[in-house]
Design an enzyme around this catalytic site. Structure first.
Site, PDB file in Angstrom:
ATOM      1  N   LYS A   1       0.811  -1.220   0.000  1.00 49.18           N
ATOM      2  CA  LYS A   1       0.000   0.000   0.000  1.00 49.18           C
ATOM      3  C   LYS A   1       0.847   1.274   0.000  1.00 49.18           C
ATOM      4  O   LYS A   1       0.489   2.258  -0.656  1.00 49.18           O
ATOM      5  CB  LYS A   1      -0.979  -0.010   1.173  1.00 49.18           C
ATOM      6  CG  LYS A   1      -2.040  -1.096   1.041  1.00 49.18           C
ATOM      7  CD  LYS A   1      -3.014  -1.091   2.197  1.00 49.18           C
ATOM      8  CE  LYS A   1      -4.021  -2.232   2.051  1.00 49.18           C
ATOM      9  NZ  LYS A   1      -5.036  -2.214   3.126  1.00 49.18           N
TER      10      LYS A   1
ATOM     11  N   TYR B   1     -10.270 -10.658   8.764  1.00 49.52           N
ATOM     12  CA  TYR B   1     -11.642 -11.135   8.556  1.00 49.52           C
ATOM     13  C   TYR B   1     -11.693 -12.651   8.465  1.00 49.52           C
ATOM     14  O   TYR B   1     -10.707 -13.315   8.151  1.00 49.52           O
ATOM     15  CB  TYR B   1     -12.250 -10.512   7.295  1.00 49.52           C
ATOM     16  CG  TYR B   1     -11.509 -10.809   6.008  1.00 49.52           C
ATOM     17  CD1 TYR B   1     -11.791 -11.950   5.258  1.00 49.52           C
ATOM     18  CD2 TYR B   1     -10.534  -9.936   5.530  1.00 49.52           C
ATOM     19  CE1 TYR B   1     -11.125 -12.221   4.077  1.00 49.52           C
ATOM     20  CE2 TYR B   1      -9.854 -10.196   4.348  1.00 49.52           C
ATOM     21  CZ  TYR B   1     -10.156 -11.336   3.630  1.00 49.52           C
ATOM     22  OH  TYR B   1      -9.478 -11.606   2.464  1.00 49.52           O
TER      23      TYR B   1
END
Length: 275
Positions: free
Chosen positions: A66, A222
């Site tokens: 990122k 998640y």
């Protein structure tokens, strides 16, 4: 021919993004093909340019690229301007524009899906990597009481807080960086794990006594109950994993690329096995 999109990362095979975007395409009637791209740690730029030159329309960027994506793109938009991290790239006439939808996804999941207002809350944010940079400004925009950043390497937390110092006024009592060992004097209302510790079943070194009565413990990882979430549940905290954030940030990416905002609730339910 379908418009081509992908998620690029290392690792990336586990990603749910192809399933999510396939659902969004089905909902909206858009003809897209969404795949995964595994990039060597020293090969991110080459893979991005290869995808663009093959006619790709856009990319999602996941760990560990990122920050590198922020440096690669030619222009930044939205929260990416200040985040120093990019998770969404849109190709426009060969040019690359970088966005960051992580913070939007996190805030929407916490406030809209979990019905937990951030305004006036004492927030602890764990981690100082690309995910943390992506969510700082959106979290501060909701006017928490205070936002404290903790990280195993304290200097990185200090650097992150300094990076966002100009937004400190959004938090009623400011922002700061602290070592984990100095958290015990505060009870937090919202504790967010933005580290990748849960992926390897590790636990951030949190003190036992930092949970306020109405606390929400949120892990960006998640699809699993991480050690952090178990730690919080054992202390009576409400908890949530990052499934909702994953879908909400993907929906924002889809909107950036396609100009249509898909419904997220049915996709979240499907990922959780409820639909």
């Amino acid at each position: 021919m379908s418009d081509k999109y992908a998620v690029i990362g290392n690792p990336v095979a586990h990603s749910k993004s192809p399933l999510i975007h396939a659902e969004f395409a089905r909902q909206t009637g858009h003809d897209i093909a969404y795949t995964t791209i595994f990039a060597p740690l020293d090969g991110f730029r080459a893979e991005v340019l290869k995808f663009r030159d093959a006619g790709g329309k856009g990319l999602n960027v996941t760990v560990p690229f990122k920050h590198e994506a922020w440096n690669l793109v030619g222009a930044h938009a939205g929260y990416a301007l200040d985040a120093g991290a990019v998770n969404t790239i849109k190709f426009i006439d060969g040019q690359m524009v970088g966005y960051n939808t992580d913070g939007i996804g996190l805030v929407r999941d916490i406030q809209d899906n979990l019905k937990y207002p951030i305004q006036g809350r004492r927030v602890l944010l764990m981690g100082a990597g690309g995910a943390t940079y992506g969510v700082m400004h959106p979290l501060l925009s909701e006017h928490p009481d205070t936002l404290i950043v903790a990280n195993r390497t304290p200097d990185k937390a200090v650097s992150l807080v300094a990076h966002f110092q100009k937004f400190e006024k959004f938090a009623i009592n400011g922002i700061s960086a602290r070592p984990y060992s100095q958290l015990s004097d505060t009870k937090f209302d919202l504790i967010i794990n933005a580290t990748s510790a849960g992926l390897s079943d590790e636990m951030p070194p949190l003190p036992n006594d930092i949970f306020a009565a109405d606390v929400l413990a949120y892990d960006m990882v998640y699809g699993k109950t991480t050690p952090f979430l178990r730690f919080a549940q054992e202390r009576g905290a409400r908890s949530a994993d990052g499934t909702g954030m994953l879908v909400e940030q993907a929906a924002e990416s889809f909107f950036i690329w396609r100009g249509v905002r898909p419904q997220t609730a049915p996709v979240i339910a499907r990922l959780r096995g409820e639909g």
